[in-house]
Design an enzyme around this catalytic site. Sequence first.
Site, PDB file in Angstrom:
ATOM      1  N   ASN A  11       0.881  -1.298   0.097  1.00  0.00           N
ATOM      2  CA  ASN A  11       0.010  -0.027   0.085  1.00  0.00           C
ATOM      3  C   ASN A  11       0.747   1.287   0.010  1.00  0.00           C
ATOM      4  O   ASN A  11       0.316   2.108   0.520  1.00  0.00           O
ATOM      5  CB  ASN A  11      -1.030   0.011   1.193  1.00  0.00           C
ATOM      6  CG  ASN A  11      -1.898   1.087   1.150  1.00  0.00           C
ATOM      7  OD1 ASN A  11      -2.304   1.552   2.007  1.00  0.00           O
ATOM      8  ND2 ASN A  11      -2.515   1.341  -0.092  1.00  0.00           N
ATOM      9  N   SER A  15      -1.527   0.690  -5.212  1.00  0.00           N
ATOM     10  CA  SER A  15      -2.645   1.076  -4.801  1.00  0.00           C
ATOM     11  C   SER A  15      -2.980   2.315  -4.459  1.00  0.00           C
ATOM     12  O   SER A  15      -3.861   2.935  -4.656  1.00  0.00           O
ATOM     13  CB  SER A  15      -3.103  -0.056  -3.626  1.00  0.00           C
ATOM     14  OG  SER A  15      -2.213   0.154  -2.236  1.00  0.00           O
TER      15      SER A  15
END
Length: 166
Positions: A11, A15
């Site tokens: 992350n 993303s």
Amino acid sequence: MYRVCFVCTGNICRSPMAESVFRAHVAEAGLAHRIAVDSAGTGGWHEGDGADPRAVSVLEASGYEQDHRARRFRAAWFDRLDLVIALDAGHLRDLRALAPTPEDAAKVRLLRSHDPDATGADDEGLDVPDPYYGSLDGFEECLELIEAASPGLLNAVRAAVKEPTP
């Protein structure tokens, strides 16, 4: 509110980039009041960290805003999410295995499955490659792949919230 969550490994690269790009598409379409966008990682190694500086650089150079803190995806989130977008086939498998029910597993899709020009069969060959261990070029390629899939994803979400295409 229709909720979409993009998921990659940590992350901090793919993303958050997809979150920023898709949020911009949602806002441009005038749907920010109907569609919530966020992101997470399959692992928690970077929880609390900002996005990778190379991701931030590529996003800012292309005019995208981002204000990001990494977090790990939790199985309990499936209840409140409508769509979980995996950035590669490994994430797709991990997320579907994490899903508490078959209905939750069905919420997980690959981002590039929404790119009409992407070629792949049965979700193979549709990965957004992880740019983390490479150069800035990998982040630029990642952004291109995300941008190519975002209009198709927006059309799918628009149909799900029964919002007509302009």
